[in-house]
Design a protein around this motif. Sequence first.
Motif, PDB file in Angstrom:
ATOM      1  N   GLU A 234       0.842  -1.195   0.000  1.00  0.00           N
ATOM      2  CA  GLU A 234       0.000   0.000   0.000  1.00  0.00           C
ATOM      3  C   GLU A 234       0.881   1.251   0.000  1.00  0.00           C
ATOM      4  N   GLN A 235       0.236   2.391  -0.300  1.00  0.00           N
ATOM      5  CA  GLN A 235       0.988   3.645  -0.422  1.00  0.00           C
ATOM      6  C   GLN A 235       1.719   4.009   0.880  1.00  0.00           C
ATOM      7  N   TRP A 236       1.060   3.813   2.039  1.00  0.00           N
ATOM      8  CA  TRP A 236       1.714   4.201   3.302  1.00  0.00           C
ATOM      9  C   TRP A 236       2.987   3.386   3.538  1.00  0.00           C
ATOM     10  N   GLN A 237       2.931   2.100   3.076  1.00  0.00           N
ATOM     11  CA  GLN A 237       4.097   1.227   3.261  1.00  0.00           C
ATOM     12  C   GLN A 237       5.237   1.673   2.335  1.00  0.00           C
ATOM     13  N   LEU A 238       4.875   2.004   1.083  1.00  0.00           N
ATOM     14  CA  LEU A 238       5.895   2.515   0.150  1.00  0.00           C
ATOM     15  C   LEU A 238       6.514   3.804   0.700  1.00  0.00           C
ATOM     16  N   ASP A 239       5.656   4.680   1.226  1.00  0.00           N
ATOM     17  CA  ASP A 239       6.151   5.942   1.792  1.00  0.00           C
ATOM     18  C   ASP A 239       7.127   5.674   2.941  1.00  0.00           C
ATOM     19  N   ALA A 240       6.792   4.693   3.767  1.00  0.00           N
ATOM     20  CA  ALA A 240       7.661   4.368   4.902  1.00  0.00           C
ATOM     21  C   ALA A 240       9.010   3.854   4.405  1.00  0.00           C
ATOM     22  N   TRP A 241       8.988   2.940   3.437  1.00  0.00           N
ATOM     23  CA  TRP A 241      10.250   2.384   2.944  1.00  0.00           C
ATOM     24  C   TRP A 241      11.128   3.468   2.324  1.00  0.00           C
ATOM     25  N   VAL A 242      10.525   4.269   1.436  1.00  0.00           N
ATOM     26  CA  VAL A 242      11.330   5.266   0.717  1.00  0.00           C
ATOM     27  C   VAL A 242      11.813   6.357   1.670  1.00  0.00           C
ATOM     28  N   SER A 243      10.956   6.742   2.609  1.00  0.00           N
ATOM     29  CA  SER A 243      11.344   7.842   3.498  1.00  0.00           C
ATOM     30  C   SER A 243      12.391   7.428   4.528  1.00  0.00           C
ATOM     31  N   THR A 244      12.619   6.131   4.692  1.00  0.00           N
ATOM     32  CA  THR A 244      13.761   5.704   5.511  1.00  0.00           C
ATOM     33  C   THR A 244      15.037   6.316   4.911  1.00  0.00           C
ATOM     34  N   TYR A 245      15.109   6.258   3.579  1.00  0.00           N
ATOM     35  CA  TYR A 245      16.304   6.759   2.892  1.00  0.00           C
ATOM     36  C   TYR A 245      16.301   8.281   2.778  1.00  0.00           C
ATOM     37  N   THR A 246      15.144   8.867   2.473  1.00  0.00           N
ATOM     38  CA  THR A 246      15.134  10.330   2.322  1.00  0.00           C
ATOM     39  C   THR A 246      15.387  11.006   3.675  1.00  0.00           C
ATOM     40  N   ALA A 247      15.011  10.335   4.777  1.00  0.00           N
ATOM     41  CA  ALA A 247      15.335  10.889   6.107  1.00  0.00           C
ATOM     42  C   ALA A 247      16.847  10.894   6.331  1.00  0.00           C
ATOM     43  N   ILE A 248      17.504   9.843   5.848  1.00  0.00           N
ATOM     44  CA  ILE A 248      18.971   9.813   5.947  1.00  0.00           C
ATOM     45  C   ILE A 248      19.553  10.925   5.084  1.00  0.00           C
ATOM     46  N   ALA A 249      19.043  11.064   3.855  1.00  0.00           N
ATOM     47  CA  ALA A 249      19.530  12.111   2.954  1.00  0.00           C
ATOM     48  C   ALA A 249      19.362  13.492   3.582  1.00  0.00           C
ATOM     49  N   ALA A 250      18.265  13.682   4.314  1.00  0.00           N
ATOM     50  CA  ALA A 250      17.967  14.984   4.921  1.00  0.00           C
ATOM     51  C   ALA A 250      18.770  15.238   6.197  1.00  0.00           C
ATOM     52  N   GLY A 251      19.539  14.261   6.629  1.00  0.00           N
ATOM     53  CA  GLY A 251      20.361  14.432   7.825  1.00  0.00           C
ATOM     54  C   GLY A 251      19.602  14.196   9.124  1.00  0.00           C
ATOM     55  N   GLU A 252      18.398  13.653   9.025  1.00  0.00           N
ATOM     56  CA  GLU A 252      17.571  13.512  10.228  1.00  0.00           C
ATOM     57  C   GLU A 252      17.924  12.297  11.082  1.00  0.00           C
ATOM     58  N   LEU A 253      18.824  11.434  10.574  1.00  0.00           N
ATOM     59  CA  LEU A 253      19.226  10.256  11.358  1.00  0.00           C
ATOM     60  C   LEU A 253      20.724  10.265  11.647  1.00  0.00           C
ATOM     61  N   ALA A 254      21.322  11.445  11.544  1.00  0.00           N
ATOM     62  CA  ALA A 254      22.786  11.537  11.632  1.00  0.00           C
ATOM     63  C   ALA A 254      23.294  11.851  13.035  1.00  0.00           C
ATOM     64  N   GLU A 255      22.383  12.131  13.960  1.00  0.00           N
ATOM     65  CA  GLU A 255      22.858  12.596  15.266  1.00  0.00           C
ATOM     66  C   GLU A 255      23.469  11.453  16.099  1.00  0.00           C
ATOM     67  N   VAL A 256      24.732  11.661  16.491  1.00  0.00           N
ATOM     68  CA  VAL A 256      25.402  10.722  17.402  1.00  0.00           C
ATOM     69  C   VAL A 256      25.310  11.328  18.798  1.00  0.00           C
ATOM     70  N   THR A 257      24.770  10.565  19.723  1.00  0.00           N
ATOM     71  CA  THR A 257      24.624  11.086  21.080  1.00  0.00           C
ATOM     72  C   THR A 257      25.399  10.208  22.066  1.00  0.00           C
ATOM     73  N   GLY A 258      25.534  10.711  23.276  1.00  0.00           N
ATOM     74  CA  GLY A 258      26.171   9.934  24.332  1.00  0.00           C
ATOM     75  C   GLY A 258      25.145   9.305  25.253  1.00  0.00           C
ATOM     76  N   ASP A 259      23.902   9.216  24.800  1.00  0.00           N
ATOM     77  CA  ASP A 259      22.836   8.782  25.716  1.00  0.00           C
ATOM     78  C   ASP A 259      22.940   7.308  26.118  1.00  0.00           C
ATOM     79  N   VAL A 260      23.384   6.447  25.190  1.00  0.00           N
ATOM     80  CA  VAL A 260      23.537   5.035  25.581  1.00  0.00           C
ATOM     81  C   VAL A 260      24.538   4.940  26.722  1.00  0.00           C
ATOM     82  N   GLU A 261      25.680   5.559  26.536  1.00  0.00           N
ATOM     83  CA  GLU A 261      26.717   5.490  27.580  1.00  0.00           C
ATOM     84  C   GLU A 261      26.278   6.230  28.841  1.00  0.00           C
ATOM     85  N   GLY A 262      25.603   7.367  28.647  1.00  0.00           N
ATOM     86  CA  GLY A 262      25.167   8.157  29.800  1.00  0.00           C
ATOM     87  C   GLY A 262      24.232   7.365  30.711  1.00  0.00           C
ATOM     88  N   VAL A 263      23.374   6.552  30.127  1.00  0.00           N
ATOM     89  CA  VAL A 263      22.405   5.797  30.931  1.00  0.00           C
ATOM     90  C   VAL A 263      22.984   4.466  31.402  1.00  0.00           C
TER      91      VAL A 263
END
Length: 277
Positions: A234-263
């Motif tokens: 379905e369209q929502w599923q296609l949108d989800a698959w493709v936007s996984t990549y466009t989110a990476i392209a947009a820099g929205e998944l690039a943040e490296v944090t110290g939260d794993v180590e902090g907790v």
Amino acid sequence: MTTPPRIGITGATGNIGGRVAAALADLSPVALVRDPARAPAGFEVRQAEYRDHESSLHALRGIDTLLMVSAHETQRRREDHRRFVMAAAEAGVRHVVYTSFAGAALDATFTLARDHAYTEDAIRASGMAFTFLRDNLYADAAPHFVNAEGVIRGPAGSGRVAAVAQADVADVAAAALRNPAAHAGATYTLSGPEALTMAEVADRLTVALGREVRYVDETVEAAYAWRRAAYDAEQWQLDAWVSTYTAIAAGELAEVTGDVEGVTGHPARTLEQALTE
Ligand SMILES: NC(=O)c1ccc[n+]([C@@H]2O[C@H](COP(=O)([O-])OP(=O)(O)OC[C@H]3O[C@@H](n4cnc5c(N)ncnc54)[C@H](OP(=O)(O)O)[C@@H]3O)[C@@H](O)[C@H]2O)c1
């Protein structure tokens, strides 16, 4: 003597919930599952499906601290999540630890991250205390992006992704559930130790999997076209698959944090560690 808080763990038949249940076995958590026949052994088991208010309410009675693992993706996930949150509040749950997504926002590029923003809002509005674990993409899932020809194909360009190991998400969740007061109101963005381009991910997978993996960039139009042709989706599923990549392209998944180590007190696992543990 006061009774220790009772912990409930949803998704206990799955990767994250199963790991958290095992990590907290000494606290005798309750496993909330859809199908008790598949529940992990050694726990009190109660049946709950998020969309079913009555079963959820019944299962959540007496639970003080709850791990809410986000449901499998469907078009009605937001509504199912909202129902479960309302059942939790009605049952008297005091604190919810929720597996959200990095950059959760109603206008996030990754369409599924919008469900998480919606659910976070529902939890905030419920009045229960909360801890949000905003997980990056799971590093463990990286091999699933590779097709039979050894290619990862998607419109991520040279964007970066700071994928997180599921074991780290589970470690953070377990820490928050053990001591909820220390994590009340916190929103943790859970990432791996580095942000990699998809070409770098492919290089790492080539070594880790012992077979050649290549990344091939493509246009958004091409990404939709072949997925539409290859899958009965379905369209929502296609949108989800493709936007996984466009989110990476947009820099929205690039943040490296110290939260794993902090907790947790230990460094975040690398992609290789996530794949080999
Ligand atoms: N960050 C990422 O890259 C990423 C990738 C994929 C998924 N996710 C999200 O992260 C969640 C946890 O990941 P995981 O690897 O632990 O997933 P998993 O192994 O598939 O486990 C999901 C668990 O949630 C339960 N569940 C699903 N829908 C439910 C519903 N409507 N009501 C009650 N329980 C439900 C499942 O129960 P059953 O065993 O009965 O199905 C299962 O125990 C996923 O469910 C998904 O929302 C994130």
